[in-house]
Design an enzyme around this catalytic site. Structure first.
Site, PDB file in Angstrom:
ATOM      1  CG  LEU A  97     -27.697 -19.622   4.066  1.00 57.93           C
ATOM      2  CD1 LEU A  97     -28.254 -19.515   2.651  1.00 57.93           C
ATOM      3  CD2 LEU A  97     -28.802 -19.863   5.064  1.00 57.93           C
ATOM      4  NE  ARG A  98     -19.057 -25.675   3.793  1.00 57.07           N
ATOM      5  CZ  ARG A  98     -18.786 -26.851   4.363  1.00 57.07           C
ATOM      6  NH1 ARG A  98     -19.034 -27.046   5.630  1.00 57.07           N
ATOM      7  NH2 ARG A  98     -18.271 -27.835   3.651  1.00 57.07           N
ATOM      8  CE  LYS A  99     -23.610 -25.897  13.608  1.00 53.00           C
ATOM      9  NZ  LYS A  99     -24.899 -26.296  14.083  1.00 53.00           N
TER      10      LYS A  99
END
Length: 139
Positions: A97-99
């Site tokens: 989910l970071r991107k």
């Protein structure tokens, strides 16, 4: 002898209950407002950063193989027994989910409750305990 930065790991571990509590409250009272959406984004982002920071400190301190990505941090620490195997899939899903959260934030569906918001409220405290047990066992 290993040099494990226990102080920096502890600072991050001590933050986990607050993030888990925030995620639990968001999931329980979700209305889909802009403020809730922004709070959810921040809590998920902080969960990612805590898990990967701790993983990086463990990889560096215990001289584990170098990580080439956020997913790799989870894979390496999981393979080393830092946390139980059943957490691997969820933690990998989390770091992916970071991107979307950091780079593609303008596309994030703020009015929707992300499924990990519920899951992480239970997983983060378990992750914290696993890391603490790993450090006790290895040090």
């Amino acid at each position: 002898m290993y040099y494990v930065n226990r102080e920096q790991i502890a600072v991050r571990l001590d933050t986990m209950p607050d993030i888990a509590s925030a995620l639990r409250a968001l999931a329980a009272n979700w209305q889909g407002s802009m403020m809730e959406g922004l709070a959810q984004e921040r809590a998920l982002h902080l969960a990612i950063e805590m898990v990967t920071d701790i993983g990086s400190f463990l990889i560096d301190g215990f001289l584990m193989r170098d990580a080439s990505s956020y997913e790799d941090i989870i894979e390496i620490t999981g393979a080393e027994g830092v946390f139980p195997a059943q957490m691997l899939e969820t933690l990998t899903e989390l770091v992916k989910l970071r991107k979307p959260l950091v780079q593609d934030y303008y596309k994030w569906p703020r009015s929707e409750l992300h499924p990990l918001t519920r899951t992480l409220s239970e997983l983060l405290p378990a992750f914290k305990q696993s890391v603490e047990r790993y450090l006790e066992r290895e040090l």
